[in-house]
Scaffold this motif. Structure first.
Motif, short mmCIF file in Angstrom:
data_model
loop_
_atom_site.label_atom_id
_atom_site.label_comp_id
_atom_site.label_asym_id
_atom_site.label_seq_id
_atom_site.Cartn_x
_atom_site.Cartn_y
_atom_site.Cartn_z
N VAL A 85 20.18 50.40 9.68
CA VAL A 85 19.38 50.37 8.45
C VAL A 85 18.73 51.73 8.26
O VAL A 85 18.56 52.50 9.21
CB VAL A 85 18.31 49.27 8.50
N CYS A 120 26.69 45.68 5.44
CA CYS A 120 26.42 45.61 6.88
C CYS A 120 27.64 46.06 7.69
O CYS A 120 28.79 45.90 7.26
CB CYS A 120 26.00 44.21 7.28
N THR A 165 16.74 41.07 7.81
CA THR A 165 17.11 42.28 7.10
C THR A 165 18.12 42.01 5.98
O THR A 165 19.05 41.23 6.16
CB THR A 165 17.69 43.30 8.10
N HIS A 224 18.81 45.00 3.72
CA HIS A 224 19.22 46.34 3.30
C HIS A 224 19.84 47.07 4.49
O HIS A 224 19.18 47.27 5.52
CB HIS A 224 18.03 47.13 2.76
N PHE A 225 21.10 47.47 4.36
CA PHE A 225 21.83 48.14 5.43
C PHE A 225 22.38 49.48 4.94
O PHE A 225 22.60 49.67 3.75
CB PHE A 225 22.99 47.26 5.91
#
Length: 219
Positions: A187, A107, A27, A29-30
Motif C-alpha cells: 500500500v 492488490c 485495507t 487501497h493498494f
C-alpha cells in the motif's frame, strides 16, 4: 509474573505484537502492479494455517486467484452487490457509493477464503457446529491480517459478494461455501484509523461499552 514459561516473549517482542494488533487495518487501497515474492506469500499463508481451530478441524481452504479474467469476473460480482447494498441503504446509498469497498483489481494477490464441506468433527462442535467452523476460519484470517501488517502489507476482507455465483466461479464442491475474497499487497500508506471512521461512516465503540459483568446488562 512467571518468567520461566517456555519460549517467553521479552518486552520488545510483546510490544510488537500489541502494535501489530493496534495498527491492523481492513485495507481497500493498494499500489497497483505489485508482485509479492513467493517466499513472503508462503510465510503469510503459513501464519494463516497456524490459526487455532475447534477440534483441530482447520475449516479453511484458500484458493489463489492468478487468472486475470477470473479476477475481473469476481470484481463484477462485488460491484453488483455494491449497487444492491446502496439501494438497500436508502437515504445513505449515495454516501455509501462514495466509499471504496474493495481492491480486487489493484492488490498484488487475491485469495478466496472457502469453508469446506463439513468433515463431521464433533469435538467442541456438538452444540454450535457451523458457528465454530466459522469462528475458526475467522481466526485464520486474523492471523493472516496480523502477519501481513508485520510484513508492512495491507489486507482487505471483501465479503460484499453473493456466495452462490462466487461459488460457481470457484467451482466449489457441494457443501462448500465462499466466505469472501482477501485482497493482499503493498500500500502507499496505512490508514491512521479504520477507514470507515476516517470517512465518517461509523465510529467504533469504546471497550467499556461492550464489557459486562455476569449477565447481559447493556443499557
Amino acid at each position: 509474573m512467571n518468567t520461566d514459561a517456555q519460549h517467553p516473549f521479552d518486552a520488545a517482542e510483546r510490544a510488537a505484537v500489541y502494535r501489530a494488533i493496534a495498527l491492523r487495518r481492513d485495507t481497500r487501497h493498494f499500489k497497483p502492479g505489485q508482485v509479492l515474492p513467493e517466499e513472503q506469500l508462503l510465510r503469510l499463508l503459513q501464519a494463516l494455517h497456524q490459526a487455532p481451530s475447534v477440534g483441530l478441524m482447520q475449516p479453511w481452504r484458500v484458493i489463489r486467484i492468478s487468472d486475470a479474467a477470473l479476477r475481473e469476473r469476481m470484481a463484477a460480482l462485488v460491484e453488483a452487490e455494491r449497487q444492491a447494498t446502496a439501494l438497500a441503504l436508502g437515504e445513505r446509498g449515495a454516501e455509501f457509493l462514495r466509499l471504496k469497498v474493495e481492491g480486487l483489481r489493484d492488490c498484488a494477490e487475491l485469495l478466496a477464503l472457502v469453508l469446506p464441506p463439513d468433515d463431521g468433527t464433533v469435538f467442541g462442535r456438538r452444540t454450535l457446529p457451523r458457528e465454530m467452523a466459522l469462528c475458526s476460519a475467522g481466526c485464520a484470517v486474523q492471523n493472516l491480517w496480523l502477519a501481513a501488517r508485520a510484513e508492512n502489507l495491507g489486507l482487505g476482507w471483501v465479503s460484499m459478494v453473493e456466495p452462490a455465483p462466487l461459488a460457481d466461479l470457484l467451482r466449489l464442491p457441494a457443501g462448500a461455501q465462499p466466505l469472501g475474497l482477501l485482497c493482499l499487497g503493498p500500500v502507499e500508506r496505512f490508514y491512521e484509523a479504520p477507514m470507515l471512521e476516517q470517512q465518517g461512516w461509523r465510529q467504533g465503540r469504546p471497550l467499556a461499552e461492550l464489557l459486562m459483568d455476569n449477565h447481559w446488562n447493556e443499557g
